[in-house]
Scaffold this active site. Structure first.
Site, mmCIF file in Angstrom:
data_model
loop_
_atom_site.group_PDB
_atom_site.id
_atom_site.type_symbol
_atom_site.label_atom_id
_atom_site.label_comp_id
_atom_site.label_asym_id
_atom_site.label_seq_id
_atom_site.Cartn_x
_atom_site.Cartn_y
_atom_site.Cartn_z
ATOM 1 C CB ILE A 6 -0.919 0.023 1.243
ATOM 2 C CG1 ILE A 6 -1.928 -1.123 1.195
ATOM 3 C CG2 ILE A 6 -1.661 1.355 1.337
ATOM 4 C CD1 ILE A 6 -2.779 -1.252 2.458
ATOM 5 N N GLY A 7 1.880 1.259 0.822
ATOM 6 C CA GLY A 7 2.699 2.465 0.900
ATOM 7 C C GLY A 7 3.870 2.258 1.843
ATOM 8 C CB VAL A 22 1.374 0.132 5.062
ATOM 9 C CG1 VAL A 22 -0.041 -0.312 5.367
ATOM 10 C CG2 VAL A 22 1.909 0.988 6.212
ATOM 11 C CG ASP A 41 3.124 13.784 12.223
ATOM 12 O OD1 ASP A 41 3.166 14.954 11.766
ATOM 13 O OD2 ASP A 41 3.619 12.810 11.614
HETATM 14 N N1 LIG Z 1 -4.342 0.728 8.198
HETATM 15 C C1 LIG Z 1 -4.056 1.228 6.993
HETATM 16 N N2 LIG Z 1 -4.868 0.985 5.946
HETATM 17 C C2 LIG Z 1 -4.574 1.476 4.722
HETATM 18 N N3 LIG Z 1 -3.494 2.239 4.438
HETATM 19 C C3 LIG Z 1 -2.650 2.520 5.443
HETATM 20 C C4 LIG Z 1 -2.879 2.032 6.765
HETATM 21 N N4 LIG Z 1 -1.876 2.470 7.556
HETATM 22 C C5 LIG Z 1 -1.068 3.194 6.760
HETATM 23 N N5 LIG Z 1 -1.518 3.234 5.497
HETATM 24 C C6 LIG Z 1 -0.891 3.908 4.357
HETATM 25 O O1 LIG Z 1 0.403 3.361 4.175
HETATM 26 C C7 LIG Z 1 1.330 4.393 3.833
HETATM 27 C C8 LIG Z 1 2.496 4.350 4.811
HETATM 28 O O2 LIG Z 1 1.992 4.713 6.075
HETATM 29 P P1 LIG Z 1 2.915 4.892 7.333
HETATM 30 O O3 LIG Z 1 2.051 5.276 8.480
HETATM 31 O O4 LIG Z 1 3.769 3.695 7.480
HETATM 32 O O5 LIG Z 1 3.906 6.046 6.938
HETATM 33 P P2 LIG Z 1 3.651 7.572 6.673
HETATM 34 O O6 LIG Z 1 2.748 8.102 7.716
HETATM 35 O O7 LIG Z 1 3.221 7.770 5.259
HETATM 36 O O8 LIG Z 1 5.089 8.177 6.822
HETATM 37 P P3 LIG Z 1 5.914 8.435 8.141
HETATM 38 O O9 LIG Z 1 6.329 7.125 8.679
HETATM 39 O O10 LIG Z 1 7.059 9.209 7.635
HETATM 40 O O11 LIG Z 1 5.028 9.200 9.077
HETATM 41 C C9 LIG Z 1 0.555 5.698 3.850
HETATM 42 O O12 LIG Z 1 0.194 6.009 2.522
HETATM 43 C C10 LIG Z 1 -0.680 5.389 4.650
HETATM 44 O O13 LIG Z 1 -1.802 6.152 4.225
#
Ligand SMILES: Nc1ncnc2c1ncn2[C@@H]1O[C@H](COP(=O)(O)OP(=O)(O)OP(=O)(O)O)[C@@H](O)[C@H]1O
Length: 460
Positions: free
Chosen positions: A102-103, A110, A216
């Site tokens: 996803i990302g 994720v 954040d």
């Molecule tokens: N439970 C979830 N369901 C769907 N997508 C998710 C979920 N959790 C995170 N994501 C998506 O996965 C990606 C990575 O998220 P993650 O929280 O790991 O990092 P981030 O917030 O983008 O960056 P950072 O770690 O620098 O704060 C993002 O695009 C986020 O929207």
């Protein structure tokens, strides 16, 4: 939504305060072991000897966004998926089928997964605890997620802890980020804004009552649970969250322990000191290194409301110094489109959140009862602000792209805002040694935790 949008991470403080500059965490540019991902990485650039990541989002047409998101949901890149499966610990993949990436975050990947027995979809956030700062971010996130259960807060299902990696199984949010929806729906009114804000405020009120400060809060961390119009909006990403102050009212209660941050349960009565967050959303008291409370989240909510209603940022500047100066002066305006079309009540709501004195700022409980939120959410016909919002987002994105083209990505990130994406991508490393697994039933919610370290904590 600034162009240069390095996240400010907490750092151990010296003598009670952390300098804004010093608190920008330095990251080493390290070898990247998976640079052929289908999701573009956060780019890094060298600034003053420190490595920061920056990312400016592109405004994609909604169809393009949806195609990319759908491709990720469908797992249409079998080769890449196989590669990601290989990176996952077999004890995780024995239970969950990895479907798609996803990302990626600073310390995390994720993926969308399916529970093998129930076929239920979930997200797994795999965190690298050995990366610099990764352990702290992971600990903060887990400490919060293990204690919360609210319809507007992302729900932790279970945890697998290994020496080098932690896997958090989360409910899967498929509805996209808040601003993606604003952009893609083609019609957006104050009523829509208040309906979204009511959900965020419900989640924030819950967290603040538990003594949790998110630190954040920004549009990227607000995800819709599903693509439908009636979806819940979820507060996510607790990597910088802390249990730090009693947040029942607007005051910071209890003694000021000015020796730094106090992440962890049991510290509810202390005020916070650590400078961290995403620059454009930082509250003035954080920048002034004053003790702060959950009121910093309410400031960020004021910034978010401003963005959602206008597609522009209240505080923005290429220069970090000038940006911070305008924040500590509380210098913003309601000039330009669509502000003449926005109600005075909406502006009053923002003004009561973007108050320099945190003690006078609305609390989450007060904000949800503000007349704008109450009356607007119930009203039916309102002016469509969509065109101005989209135009402002687009203009901002192209300004950022022309100023710093190397920072622009062609990712599926779609809100068009570049709303504070930052921080370097840390390397993934080989997973740790296998250790005996034990499962602990979480007392609060029947949460399964799988610690693979004898002490129950990730080792170093
Ligand atoms: N439970 C979830 N369901 C769907 N997508 C998710 C979920 N959790 C995170 N994501 C998506 O996965 C990606 C990575 O998220 P993650 O929280 O790991 O990092 P981030 O917030 O983008 O960056 P950072 O770690 O620098 O704060 C993002 O695009 C986020 O929207």
């Amino acid at each position: 939504m600034g162009c240069g949008n390095s996240k400010v991470l907490p750092e151990a403080s010296k003598k009670g305060y952390v300098s804004v500059v010093q608190s920008l965490v330095a990251f080493r540019k390290a070898h990247d072991d998976d640079n052929d991902d289908d999701v573009p990485k956060k780019r890094t650039e060298k600034q003053s000897g420190l490595w920061f990541s920056t990312q400016v989002k592109n405004l994609h047409p909604a169809s393009n966004i949806q195609q990319q998101q759908q491709a990720a949901r469908d797992g249409r890149h079998p080769g890449k998926v196989t590669k990601y499966k290989d990176k996952f610990d077999p004890r995780v993949t024995a239970r969950y089928d990895i479907k798609a990436l996803i990302g990626r975050g600073s310390f995390s990947r994720v993926v969308r997964v399916e529970h093998r027995a129930t076929r239920q979809p979930f997200a797994i956030k795999m965190m690298e605890v050995e990366a610099p700062g990764g352990r702290e971010v992971c600990a903060s996130e887990l400490a919060v997620l293990q204690r919360v259960s609210h319809s507007n807060v992302i729900q932790l299902i279970e945890v697998f802890q290994f020496p080098r990696r932690v896997y958090m199984v989360l409910e899967l949010a498929t509805g996209g980020e808040l601003l993606d929806r604003v952009v893609s729906r083609g019609h957006f009114t104050e009523r829509d804004a208040t309906q979204a804000l009511q959900m965020v405020l419900a989640g924030m009120g819950y967290l603040h009552h538990l003594g949790i400060t998110h630190r954040d809060l920004k549009p990227e961390n607000l995800l819709y649970y599903h693509p439908g119009a009636d979806s819940r909006l979820l507060v996510t990403d607790f990597g910088l969250a802390t249990f730090g102050s009693a947040c029942m009212g607007s005051e910071v209660s209890g003694p000021d322990r000015s020796d730094g941050d106090h992440t962890g349960a049991g510290d509810k009565t202390w005020s916070l000191r650590t400078t961290c967050g995403t620059p454009e959303y930082l509250a003035p008291e954080v920048l002034l290194r004053r003790p702060y409370s959950c009121a910093v989240d309410m400031w960020a909510l004021g910034v978010i409301t401003y963005i959602v209603l206008s597609g522009s940022m209240p505080f923005e500047d290429d220069s970090r110094t000038r940006l911070y100066r305008s924040i500590v002066r509380g210098k913003y305006s309601f000039h330009g489109d669509p502000w003449p079309s926005v109600s005075n009540l909406a502006k009053d709501f923002i003004q009561r959140l973007l108050l320099l004195d945190p003690a006078t700022r609305l609390t989450a409980d007060q904000a949800i009862r503000h007349p704008w939120v109450v009356t607007m959410a119930a009203s039916s016909s309102m002016r469509n602000l969509h065109q101005s919002i989209s135009q402002n987002l687009r203009q901002r994105t192209s300004r950022c792209s022309s100023r710093c083209p190397s920072r622009t990505t062609s990712s599926g990130d779609s809100s068009g805002a570049g709303l504070g994406r930052r921080t370097p991508l840390q390397k993934s490393r080989a997973s740790g040694r296998s250790q005996p697994q034990r499962a602990i039933q979480h007392p609060a919610r029947g949460l399964q935790e799988h610690h693979l370290h004898p002490t129950g904590a990730p080792d170093s």
